[in-house]
Design a protein around this motif. Structure first.
Motif, PDB file in Angstrom:
ATOM      1  N   GLU A 203      52.806  -3.601  14.304  1.00  0.00           N
ATOM      2  CA  GLU A 203      52.277  -2.976  15.596  1.00  0.00           C
ATOM      3  C   GLU A 203      51.164  -1.879  15.308  1.00  0.00           C
ATOM      4  OE1 GLU A 203      52.644  -4.056  18.643  1.00  0.00           O
ATOM      5  OE2 GLU A 203      54.337  -5.528  18.434  1.00  0.00           O
ATOM      6  N   LEU A 204      51.687  -1.050  14.356  1.00  0.00           N
ATOM      7  CA  LEU A 204      50.641   0.141  13.926  1.00  0.00           C
ATOM      8  C   LEU A 204      49.329  -0.403  13.313  1.00  0.00           C
ATOM      9  CD1 LEU A 204      53.622   2.657  12.509  1.00  0.00           C
ATOM     10  CD2 LEU A 204      52.097   2.831  14.750  1.00  0.00           C
ATOM     11  N   GLU A 205      49.562  -1.292  12.461  1.00  0.00           N
ATOM     12  CA  GLU A 205      48.102  -1.896  11.960  1.00  0.00           C
ATOM     13  C   GLU A 205      47.362  -2.528  12.973  1.00  0.00           C
ATOM     14  OE1 GLU A 205      49.526  -4.534   8.978  1.00  0.00           O
ATOM     15  OE2 GLU A 205      49.628  -3.063   7.510  1.00  0.00           O
ATOM     16  N   ALA A 206      47.901  -3.096  14.048  1.00  0.00           N
ATOM     17  CA  ALA A 206      46.888  -3.364  15.128  1.00  0.00           C
ATOM     18  C   ALA A 206      46.442  -2.589  16.079  1.00  0.00           C
ATOM     19  CB  ALA A 206      47.809  -4.517  16.000  1.00  0.00           C
ATOM     20  N   ALA A 207      47.342  -1.466  16.186  1.00  0.00           N
ATOM     21  CA  ALA A 207      46.761  -0.141  16.734  1.00  0.00           C
ATOM     22  C   ALA A 207      45.706   0.558  16.012  1.00  0.00           C
ATOM     23  CB  ALA A 207      47.804   0.846  16.989  1.00  0.00           C
ATOM     24  N   GLU A 208      45.819   0.486  14.740  1.00  0.00           N
ATOM     25  CA  GLU A 208      44.861   1.241  13.953  1.00  0.00           C
ATOM     26  C   GLU A 208      43.600   0.383  13.838  1.00  0.00           C
ATOM     27  OE1 GLU A 208      45.094   3.289   9.663  1.00  0.00           O
ATOM     28  OE2 GLU A 208      45.667   1.027   9.532  1.00  0.00           O
ATOM     29  N   LYS A 209      43.680  -0.961  14.007  1.00  0.00           N
ATOM     30  CA  LYS A 209      42.522  -1.758  14.229  1.00  0.00           C
ATOM     31  C   LYS A 209      41.685  -1.437  15.120  1.00  0.00           C
ATOM     32  CE  LYS A 209      40.860  -6.763  13.678  1.00  0.00           C
ATOM     33  NZ  LYS A 209      41.522  -8.087  13.649  1.00  0.00           N
ATOM     34  N   ILE A 210      42.522  -1.354  16.459  1.00  0.00           N
ATOM     35  CA  ILE A 210      41.970  -1.138  17.778  1.00  0.00           C
ATOM     36  C   ILE A 210      41.011   0.085  17.595  1.00  0.00           C
ATOM     37  CG2 ILE A 210      42.391  -0.550  20.151  1.00  0.00           C
ATOM     38  CD1 ILE A 210      44.714  -2.248  20.092  1.00  0.00           C
ATOM     39  N   ILE A 211      41.718   1.244  17.227  1.00  0.00           N
ATOM     40  CA  ILE A 211      41.174   2.407  17.309  1.00  0.00           C
ATOM     41  C   ILE A 211      39.981   2.719  16.315  1.00  0.00           C
ATOM     42  CG2 ILE A 211      42.607   4.005  15.794  1.00  0.00           C
ATOM     43  CD1 ILE A 211      41.795   4.650  19.498  1.00  0.00           C
ATOM     44  N   TYR A 212      40.243   2.090  15.047  1.00  0.00           N
ATOM     45  CA  TYR A 212      39.043   2.315  13.785  1.00  0.00           C
ATOM     46  C   TYR A 212      37.667   2.503  14.348  1.00  0.00           C
ATOM     47  CZ  TYR A 212      36.589   1.443   9.613  1.00  0.00           C
ATOM     48  OH  TYR A 212      35.970   1.362   8.225  1.00  0.00           O
ATOM     49  N   LYS A 213      37.347   1.500  15.459  1.00  0.00           N
ATOM     50  CA  LYS A 213      35.804   1.714  15.818  1.00  0.00           C
ATOM     51  C   LYS A 213      35.320   2.843  16.448  1.00  0.00           C
ATOM     52  CE  LYS A 213      36.657  -1.137  19.785  1.00  0.00           C
ATOM     53  NZ  LYS A 213      36.015  -2.585  20.315  1.00  0.00           N
ATOM     54  N   TYR A 214      36.421   3.667  16.899  1.00  0.00           N
ATOM     55  CA  TYR A 214      36.035   4.865  17.586  1.00  0.00           C
ATOM     56  C   TYR A 214      36.159   6.064  16.570  1.00  0.00           C
ATOM     57  CZ  TYR A 214      36.845   2.060  21.859  1.00  0.00           C
ATOM     58  OH  TYR A 214      36.591   1.049  22.595  1.00  0.00           O
ATOM     59  N   GLY A 215      36.356   5.771  15.506  1.00  0.00           N
ATOM     60  CA  GLY A 215      36.163   7.133  14.419  1.00  0.00           C
ATOM     61  C   GLY A 215      37.404   7.708  14.368  1.00  0.00           C
ATOM     62  N   ASP A 216      37.599   8.699  13.577  1.00  0.00           N
ATOM     63  CA  ASP A 216      38.854   9.656  13.532  1.00  0.00           C
ATOM     64  C   ASP A 216      38.938  10.579  14.667  1.00  0.00           C
ATOM     65  OD1 ASP A 216      39.477   8.716  11.201  1.00  0.00           O
ATOM     66  OD2 ASP A 216      38.195  10.270   9.867  1.00  0.00           O
ATOM     67  N   GLY A 217      40.304  10.624  14.975  1.00  0.00           N
ATOM     68  CA  GLY A 217      40.687  11.551  16.064  1.00  0.00           C
ATOM     69  C   GLY A 217      42.170  11.810  16.324  1.00  0.00           C
ATOM     70  N   THR A 218      42.596  12.289  17.494  1.00  0.00           N
ATOM     71  CA  THR A 218      43.904  12.696  17.405  1.00  0.00           C
ATOM     72  C   THR A 218      44.938  10.996  17.401  1.00  0.00           C
ATOM     73  OG1 THR A 218      43.489  14.315  18.991  1.00  0.00           O
ATOM     74  CG2 THR A 218      45.830  13.304  18.972  1.00  0.00           C
ATOM     75  N   LEU A 219      44.365  10.063  17.965  1.00  0.00           N
ATOM     76  CA  LEU A 219      45.103   8.728  17.895  1.00  0.00           C
ATOM     77  C   LEU A 219      45.325   8.562  16.444  1.00  0.00           C
ATOM     78  CD1 LEU A 219      44.316   6.857  21.078  1.00  0.00           C
ATOM     79  CD2 LEU A 219      46.489   7.695  20.391  1.00  0.00           C
ATOM     80  N   THR A 220      44.244   8.301  15.698  1.00  0.00           N
ATOM     81  CA  THR A 220      44.308   7.808  14.253  1.00  0.00           C
ATOM     82  C   THR A 220      45.302   8.847  13.366  1.00  0.00           C
ATOM     83  OG1 THR A 220      42.224   9.217  13.666  1.00  0.00           O
ATOM     84  CG2 THR A 220      41.705   7.054  14.139  1.00  0.00           C
ATOM     85  N   THR A 221      45.113  10.041  13.740  1.00  0.00           N
ATOM     86  CA  THR A 221      45.820  11.004  12.862  1.00  0.00           C
ATOM     87  C   THR A 221      47.368  10.682  13.300  1.00  0.00           C
ATOM     88  OG1 THR A 221      44.624  12.772  13.043  1.00  0.00           O
ATOM     89  CG2 THR A 221      46.927  13.201  12.364  1.00  0.00           C
ATOM     90  N   ARG A 222      47.667  10.371  14.442  1.00  0.00           N
ATOM     91  CA  ARG A 222      49.259   9.925  14.863  1.00  0.00           C
ATOM     92  C   ARG A 222      49.765   8.625  14.335  1.00  0.00           C
ATOM     93  NH1 ARG A 222      49.096  10.068  21.219  1.00  0.00           N
ATOM     94  NH2 ARG A 222      51.146   9.263  20.786  1.00  0.00           N
ATOM     95  N   ILE A 223      48.455   7.738  14.353  1.00  0.00           N
ATOM     96  CA  ILE A 223      49.180   6.354  13.570  1.00  0.00           C
ATOM     97  C   ILE A 223      49.205   6.612  12.131  1.00  0.00           C
ATOM     98  CG2 ILE A 223      47.977   4.009  13.099  1.00  0.00           C
ATOM     99  CD1 ILE A 223      46.413   4.267  15.690  1.00  0.00           C
ATOM    100  N   LYS A 224      48.653   7.180  11.220  1.00  0.00           N
ATOM    101  CA  LYS A 224      48.704   7.650  10.213  1.00  0.00           C
ATOM    102  C   LYS A 224      50.180   8.415   9.877  1.00  0.00           C
ATOM    103  CE  LYS A 224      44.038   7.718   8.692  1.00  0.00           C
ATOM    104  NZ  LYS A 224      42.759   8.821   8.385  1.00  0.00           N
ATOM    105  N   MET A 225      50.614   9.193  10.902  1.00  0.00           N
ATOM    106  CA  MET A 225      51.777   9.712  10.569  1.00  0.00           C
ATOM    107  C   MET A 225      52.992   8.852  10.866  1.00  0.00           C
ATOM    108  SD  MET A 225      51.178  13.443  12.633  1.00  0.00           S
ATOM    109  CE  MET A 225      52.697  14.008  12.642  1.00  0.00           C
ATOM    110  N   LEU A 226      52.722   7.935  11.879  1.00  0.00           N
ATOM    111  CA  LEU A 226      53.920   6.902  12.066  1.00  0.00           C
ATOM    112  C   LEU A 226      53.986   5.865  10.967  1.00  0.00           C
ATOM    113  CD1 LEU A 226      52.958   6.443  15.736  1.00  0.00           C
ATOM    114  CD2 LEU A 226      55.321   7.251  14.866  1.00  0.00           C
TER     115      LEU A 226
END
Length: 234
Positions: A203-226
């Motif tokens: 699930e997290l890898e799929a979320a990371e793939k979604i958000i990757y194209k938008y660059g680093d931000g709050t969501l990418t940080t939260r995904i990495k923590m999870l």
């Protein structure tokens, strides 16, 4: 946006005005005539506000629910959905009623195959269960259903917008639903990471793939923590 009643009448009796509105709308529907949905929605919201101001929310809830049921029975899911949306917001502090109205609104949205309204009602239930029974089987099931409908919206965005039967606002941009999907996948991962870390990782890898194209931000940080939490469980 015109009301379907004379506003001056509200000064006398909002209950009587609602009963009259209900009769007139049902008569119009029975005759196969068009109902101005914008005017209907505004009328219902105005009456809702009046009942709220007078401490008579119970009257709006009872009469609104009855009218919604009758409209649904007469194949007017569009009008019934407007009422359920108003009733959910009016009873936001009453979990039992929110669940009832959201489930009924969800059934109508599924019947009309409107993905964005299906998602909206599932999101109402998600917010409810997140507060009342976080991580329960019921909550998890709703999250899974919301994930699937969001995937459908993102995959077939133009078709979802075409099917979006509303009068209040336009569909949101595609990226909004992508961010929602990302959030739902993260929520699922948090709930299952202890029992099913490998599924949580997916699930997290799929979320990371979604958000990757938008660059680093709050969501990418939260995904990495999870992801760090999940890796610690593997």
């Amino acid at each position: 946006m015109a009301l379907l009643f004379n506003p001056i009448a509200l000064a006398d009796d909002a209950y009587t005005v609602f009963k009259r509105l209900s009769r007139e709308v049902q008569t119009t529907v029975a005759k196969g005539k068009a109902v101005d949905k914008s005017a209907f929605a505004q009328s219902v919201k105005t009456l809702r506000d009046t009942f709220e101001h007078r401490g008579q929310r119970h009257l709006m809830t009872y009469e609104g629910a009855n009218l919604a049921e009758k409209l649904a029975q007469n194949e007017r899911a569009d009008l019934a959905s407007i009422l359920y949306g108003v009733l959910i917001k009016s009873n936001i502090n009453n979990p039992l009623l929110v669940e009832e109205f959201a489930q009924k609104g969800l059934a109508l949205a599924r019947k009309t195959k409107d993905p964005i309204h299906i998602m909206a009602r599932l999101d109402d239930l998600n917010h409810l269960y997140r507060t009342t029974e976080y991580g329960s089987k019921k909550h998890f099931k709703i999250l899974c259903q919301e994930k699937e409908i969001l995937k459908k919206i993102v995959r077939n965005y133009d078709d979802a917008v075409r099917r979006y039967n509303t009068i209040s606002r336009q569909a949101l941009p595609k990226n909004h639903y992508e961010f929602m999907l990302c959030g739902i996948r993260m929520e699922l991962a948090k709930i299952i990471m202890d029992k099913n870390p490998f599924i949580a990782l997916t699930e997290l890898e799929a979320a990371e793939k979604i958000i990757y194209k938008y660059g680093d931000g709050t969501l990418t940080t939260r995904i990495k923590m999870l992801l760090d939490e999940v890796y610690a469980r593997l």
